[in-house]
Design a protein around this motif. Structure first.
Motif, PDB file in Angstrom:
ATOM      1  N   SER A 131      25.875   2.405 -12.118  1.00  0.00           N
ATOM      2  CA  SER A 131      24.727   1.706 -12.696  1.00  0.00           C
ATOM      3  C   SER A 131      24.008   0.840 -11.669  1.00  0.00           C
ATOM      4  O   SER A 131      22.786   0.695 -11.723  1.00  0.00           O
ATOM      5  CB  SER A 131      25.183   0.859 -13.889  1.00  0.00           C
ATOM      6  N   VAL A 132      24.742   0.259 -10.717  1.00  0.00           N
ATOM      7  CA  VAL A 132      24.101  -0.494  -9.644  1.00  0.00           C
ATOM      8  C   VAL A 132      23.202   0.430  -8.836  1.00  0.00           C
ATOM      9  O   VAL A 132      22.060   0.077  -8.482  1.00  0.00           O
ATOM     10  CB  VAL A 132      25.151  -1.166  -8.737  1.00  0.00           C
ATOM     11  N   PHE A 133      23.683   1.624  -8.531  1.00  0.00           N
ATOM     12  CA  PHE A 133      22.864   2.603  -7.815  1.00  0.00           C
ATOM     13  C   PHE A 133      21.613   2.961  -8.626  1.00  0.00           C
ATOM     14  O   PHE A 133      20.507   3.059  -8.084  1.00  0.00           O
ATOM     15  CB  PHE A 133      23.686   3.864  -7.530  1.00  0.00           C
ATOM     16  N   GLN A 134      21.785   3.168  -9.933  1.00  0.00           N
ATOM     17  CA  GLN A 134      20.642   3.520 -10.778  1.00  0.00           C
ATOM     18  C   GLN A 134      19.600   2.406 -10.799  1.00  0.00           C
ATOM     19  O   GLN A 134      18.391   2.664 -10.755  1.00  0.00           O
ATOM     20  CB  GLN A 134      21.119   3.822 -12.201  1.00  0.00           C
ATOM     21  N   LEU A 135      20.072   1.161 -10.855  1.00  0.00           N
ATOM     22  CA  LEU A 135      19.154   0.024 -10.866  1.00  0.00           C
ATOM     23  C   LEU A 135      18.388  -0.049  -9.551  1.00  0.00           C
ATOM     24  O   LEU A 135      17.168  -0.264  -9.545  1.00  0.00           O
ATOM     25  CB  LEU A 135      19.923  -1.273 -11.113  1.00  0.00           C
ATOM     26  N   ARG A 136      19.080   0.121  -8.444  1.00  0.00           N
ATOM     27  CA  ARG A 136      18.415   0.129  -7.133  1.00  0.00           C
ATOM     28  C   ARG A 136      17.381   1.253  -7.073  1.00  0.00           C
ATOM     29  O   ARG A 136      16.257   1.066  -6.576  1.00  0.00           O
ATOM     30  CB  ARG A 136      19.435   0.305  -6.024  1.00  0.00           C
ATOM     31  N   ASP A 137      17.744   2.425  -7.572  1.00  0.00           N
ATOM     32  CA  ASP A 137      16.835   3.572  -7.549  1.00  0.00           C
ATOM     33  C   ASP A 137      15.585   3.286  -8.368  1.00  0.00           C
ATOM     34  O   ASP A 137      14.457   3.619  -7.966  1.00  0.00           O
ATOM     35  CB  ASP A 137      17.566   4.794  -8.096  1.00  0.00           C
ATOM     36  N   SER A 138      15.760   2.632  -9.523  1.00  0.00           N
ATOM     37  CA  SER A 138      14.604   2.332 -10.368  1.00  0.00           C
ATOM     38  C   SER A 138      13.692   1.300  -9.709  1.00  0.00           C
ATOM     39  O   SER A 138      12.471   1.354  -9.856  1.00  0.00           O
ATOM     40  CB  SER A 138      15.066   1.835 -11.738  1.00  0.00           C
ATOM     41  N   ARG A 139      14.282   0.364  -8.972  1.00  0.00           N
ATOM     42  CA  ARG A 139      13.470  -0.633  -8.268  1.00  0.00           C
ATOM     43  C   ARG A 139      12.714  -0.018  -7.100  1.00  0.00           C
ATOM     44  O   ARG A 139      11.578  -0.408  -6.804  1.00  0.00           O
ATOM     45  CB  ARG A 139      14.360  -1.779  -7.787  1.00  0.00           C
ATOM     46  N   THR A 140      13.322   0.951  -6.436  1.00  0.00           N
ATOM     47  CA  THR A 140      12.627   1.660  -5.359  1.00  0.00           C
ATOM     48  C   THR A 140      11.426   2.410  -5.912  1.00  0.00           C
ATOM     49  O   THR A 140      10.343   2.416  -5.314  1.00  0.00           O
ATOM     50  CB  THR A 140      13.587   2.643  -4.663  1.00  0.00           C
ATOM     51  N   ALA A 141      11.609   3.037  -7.059  1.00  0.00           N
ATOM     52  CA  ALA A 141      10.549   3.855  -7.653  1.00  0.00           C
ATOM     53  C   ALA A 141       9.366   3.031  -8.146  1.00  0.00           C
ATOM     54  O   ALA A 141       8.261   3.557  -8.295  1.00  0.00           O
ATOM     55  CB  ALA A 141      11.119   4.674  -8.804  1.00  0.00           C
ATOM     56  N   THR A 142       9.592   1.756  -8.400  1.00  0.00           N
ATOM     57  CA  THR A 142       8.518   0.944  -8.989  1.00  0.00           C
ATOM     58  C   THR A 142       7.962  -0.123  -8.052  1.00  0.00           C
ATOM     59  O   THR A 142       7.048  -0.852  -8.443  1.00  0.00           O
ATOM     60  CB  THR A 142       9.037   0.238 -10.266  1.00  0.00           C
ATOM     61  N   ASN A 143       8.480  -0.217  -6.821  1.00  0.00           N
ATOM     62  CA  ASN A 143       7.930  -1.263  -5.948  1.00  0.00           C
ATOM     63  C   ASN A 143       6.623  -0.815  -5.310  1.00  0.00           C
ATOM     64  O   ASN A 143       6.278   0.372  -5.306  1.00  0.00           O
ATOM     65  CB  ASN A 143       8.962  -1.733  -4.907  1.00  0.00           C
ATOM     66  N   ALA A 144       5.907  -1.764  -4.761  1.00  0.00           N
ATOM     67  CA  ALA A 144       4.550  -1.507  -4.281  1.00  0.00           C
ATOM     68  C   ALA A 144       4.511  -0.600  -3.057  1.00  0.00           C
ATOM     69  O   ALA A 144       3.561   0.172  -2.867  1.00  0.00           O
ATOM     70  CB  ALA A 144       3.856  -2.829  -3.966  1.00  0.00           C
ATOM     71  N   THR A 145       5.537  -0.675  -2.217  1.00  0.00           N
ATOM     72  CA  THR A 145       5.511   0.068  -0.957  1.00  0.00           C
ATOM     73  C   THR A 145       6.250   1.393  -1.018  1.00  0.00           C
ATOM     74  O   THR A 145       6.027   2.262  -0.174  1.00  0.00           O
ATOM     75  CB  THR A 145       6.149  -0.777   0.164  1.00  0.00           C
ATOM     76  N   GLY A 146       7.123   1.548  -1.984  1.00  0.00           N
ATOM     77  CA  GLY A 146       7.944   2.744  -2.033  1.00  0.00           C
ATOM     78  C   GLY A 146       9.122   2.708  -1.094  1.00  0.00           C
ATOM     79  O   GLY A 146       9.885   3.667  -0.999  1.00  0.00           O
ATOM     80  N   ALA A 147       9.267   1.583  -0.374  1.00  0.00           N
ATOM     81  CA  ALA A 147      10.405   1.439   0.529  1.00  0.00           C
ATOM     82  C   ALA A 147      11.687   1.272  -0.282  1.00  0.00           C
ATOM     83  O   ALA A 147      11.663   0.732  -1.391  1.00  0.00           O
ATOM     84  CB  ALA A 147      10.198   0.228   1.438  1.00  0.00           C
ATOM     85  N   PRO A 148      12.813   1.731   0.263  1.00  0.00           N
ATOM     86  CA  PRO A 148      14.065   1.595  -0.485  1.00  0.00           C
ATOM     87  C   PRO A 148      14.355   0.144  -0.859  1.00  0.00           C
ATOM     88  O   PRO A 148      14.243  -0.760  -0.027  1.00  0.00           O
ATOM     89  CB  PRO A 148      15.109   2.128   0.498  1.00  0.00           C
ATOM     90  N   ALA A 149      14.681  -0.079  -2.101  1.00  0.00           N
ATOM     91  CA  ALA A 149      15.012  -1.428  -2.559  1.00  0.00           C
ATOM     92  C   ALA A 149      16.399  -1.805  -2.050  1.00  0.00           C
ATOM     93  O   ALA A 149      17.244  -0.936  -1.827  1.00  0.00           O
ATOM     94  CB  ALA A 149      14.988  -1.482  -4.080  1.00  0.00           C
ATOM     95  N   PRO A 150      16.650  -3.102  -1.839  1.00  0.00           N
ATOM     96  CA  PRO A 150      18.000  -3.517  -1.444  1.00  0.00           C
ATOM     97  C   PRO A 150      18.983  -3.322  -2.598  1.00  0.00           C
ATOM     98  O   PRO A 150      18.587  -3.182  -3.754  1.00  0.00           O
ATOM     99  CB  PRO A 150      17.831  -4.999  -1.109  1.00  0.00           C
ATOM    100  N   ILE A 151      20.254  -3.330  -2.269  1.00  0.00           N
ATOM    101  CA  ILE A 151      21.276  -3.221  -3.310  1.00  0.00           C
ATOM    102  C   ILE A 151      21.147  -4.417  -4.250  1.00  0.00           C
ATOM    103  O   ILE A 151      21.154  -5.571  -3.803  1.00  0.00           O
ATOM    104  CB  ILE A 151      22.677  -3.178  -2.690  1.00  0.00           C
ATOM    105  N   PRO A 152      21.008  -4.201  -5.539  1.00  0.00           N
ATOM    106  CA  PRO A 152      20.832  -5.315  -6.478  1.00  0.00           C
ATOM    107  C   PRO A 152      22.046  -6.235  -6.509  1.00  0.00           C
ATOM    108  O   PRO A 152      23.186  -5.772  -6.614  1.00  0.00           O
ATOM    109  CB  PRO A 152      20.644  -4.620  -7.829  1.00  0.00           C
ATOM    110  N   THR A 153      21.793  -7.522  -6.421  1.00  0.00           N
ATOM    111  CA  THR A 153      22.865  -8.509  -6.524  1.00  0.00           C
ATOM    112  C   THR A 153      22.570  -9.586  -7.560  1.00  0.00           C
ATOM    113  O   THR A 153      23.427 -10.438  -7.811  1.00  0.00           O
ATOM    114  CB  THR A 153      23.104  -9.192  -5.164  1.00  0.00           C
ATOM    115  N   GLU A 154      21.362  -9.548  -8.158  1.00  0.00           N
ATOM    116  CA  GLU A 154      21.030 -10.544  -9.169  1.00  0.00           C
ATOM    117  C   GLU A 154      19.832 -10.093  -9.994  1.00  0.00           C
ATOM    118  O   GLU A 154      19.067  -9.233  -9.583  1.00  0.00           O
ATOM    119  CB  GLU A 154      20.734 -11.902  -8.515  1.00  0.00           C
ATOM    120  N   VAL A 155      19.700 -10.696 -11.166  1.00  0.00           N
ATOM    121  CA  VAL A 155      18.517 -10.555 -12.014  1.00  0.00           C
ATOM    122  C   VAL A 155      18.182 -11.948 -12.524  1.00  0.00           C
ATOM    123  O   VAL A 155      19.017 -12.587 -13.174  1.00  0.00           O
ATOM    124  CB  VAL A 155      18.773  -9.605 -13.201  1.00  0.00           C
ATOM    125  N   GLU A 156      16.991 -12.443 -12.190  1.00  0.00           N
ATOM    126  CA  GLU A 156      16.587 -13.794 -12.583  1.00  0.00           C
ATOM    127  C   GLU A 156      17.612 -14.851 -12.167  1.00  0.00           C
ATOM    128  O   GLU A 156      17.884 -15.809 -12.898  1.00  0.00           O
ATOM    129  CB  GLU A 156      16.346 -13.869 -14.097  1.00  0.00           C
TER     130      GLU A 156
END
Length: 315
Positions: free
Chosen positions: A270-295
């Motif tokens: 699920s951590v991988f899936q969350l990172r993948d979803s953040r990569t897909a939705t960020n402005a640059t399309g650059a790979p998102a960092p590994i998620p370590t927090e939300v808010e």
């Protein structure tokens, strides 16, 4: 299940004089969630009781020279029953005695490994309870009426459907005031490692002497209030059924605004899936960092969160 005891072949492997003196493991049995939870001593040995407020008093305004009816708050007694967490082990005395560092070193090695496995079993029971955990253990998060079904009050459904491939994210509030989620230990909080004794053990033919080391304690769980834990269920590897920020924010919306969770634990998948979803939705399309927090809420993975869970059904 029959005892699974050490064999001579296994002792020969660990007795190899050419082995490097390091501790390497292929096992995924750490307990990062348990290490982050606040803990309390059981209120009465092997039973933990506490009172939670379940009804607010009715108050209001009144006119001059006129009164109003008075009311009282309501409390509910909660009883959490602890169960025995057992890491006892035995080994043929003759095997332990030929360990290259001595029998005492071997027994210490095994005791540490058994304790680590016990803490991992404790963490899995906290999450899964008797629903997907050990039926002989204490009730856990998954037993709670607020999280038992996909349409329960503190649950968000990711709508995955692949049988026995489900996973979860757990949002937990555990604070120093001990009013929400706490790990509960009985008998003064001790996991007791008793003195090792040489005992007579029955073999398939006759008996043999073995080192016997009892290790046990009483363990349980305090959930606290109905808003102390929430869960995202039915996260799978199917397209659009993985973990996303949208699902997490939906879960956070179920918590009171002044009592938000402070831990988010899920699977590595699920951590991988969350990172993948953040990569897909960020402005640059650059790979998102590994998620370590939300808010600002720490998010981490644990092997105690499965990826082969049963799909959680509606009530």
């Amino acid at each position: 299940m029959a005892d699974d005891l050490m064999t001579l072949a296994e002792m020969i492997v660990i007795n190899d004089q050419n082995l490097a003196d390091i501790n390497v493991s292929d096992l995924l049995n750490r307990a990062p969630l348990l290490a982050r939870l606040h803990s309390v001593l059981a209120s009465n040995g092997t039973v933990h009781k506490y009172v939670k407020e379940t009804g607010a008093p009715v108050v209001g305004f009144r006119s001059v020279n006129d009164g109003r009816e008075h009311d009282v708050s309501e409390d509910t007694l909660v009883t959490a029953t602890l169960e025995i967490l057992d890491a006892t082990f035995k080994v043929d005395k003759s095997l332990a005695d030929i360990y290259q560092k001595g029998a005492e070193a071997f027994l210490n090695r095994e005791a540490l490994r058994h304790l680590r496995a016990a803490f991992f079993a404790y963490e899995k029971q906290l999450l899964n309870g008797t629903v997907g955990g050990d039926s002989g253990g204490f009730v856990g998060f998954a037993n709670a009426a607020t999280m038992l079904h996909k349409d329960s009050a503190m649950v968000v459904d990711a709508t995955g459907t692949t049988a026995n491939k489900g996973s979860s994210l757990w949002a937990i509030r555990s604070t120093a005031d001990e009013s929400d989620v706490c790990a509960v230990m009985g008998e003064d909080g001790n996991i007791r490692i008793a003195d090792t004794e040489v005992v007579e053990v029955a073999g398939s033919t006759g008996t043999y002497p073995a080192y016997y080391t009892p290790i046990s304690g009483w363990a349980g769980l305090q959930i606290g209030s109905a808003y102390s834990v929430g869960r995202i269920v039915n996260l799978t590897a199917q397209a659009d059924k993985g973990l996303t920020d949208e699902l997490i924010y939906e879960l956070l919306s179920k918590f009171p605004s002044d009592r938000q969770p402070n831990l988010l634990v899920t699977s590595r998948q699920s951590v991988f899936q969350l990172r993948d979803s953040r990569t897909a939705t960020n402005a640059t399309g650059a790979p998102a960092p590994i998620p370590t927090e939300v808010e600002g809420i720490p998010l981490f993975s644990s092997e105690s969160v499965g990826i082969t869970d049963a799909i959680v059904a509606a009530a």
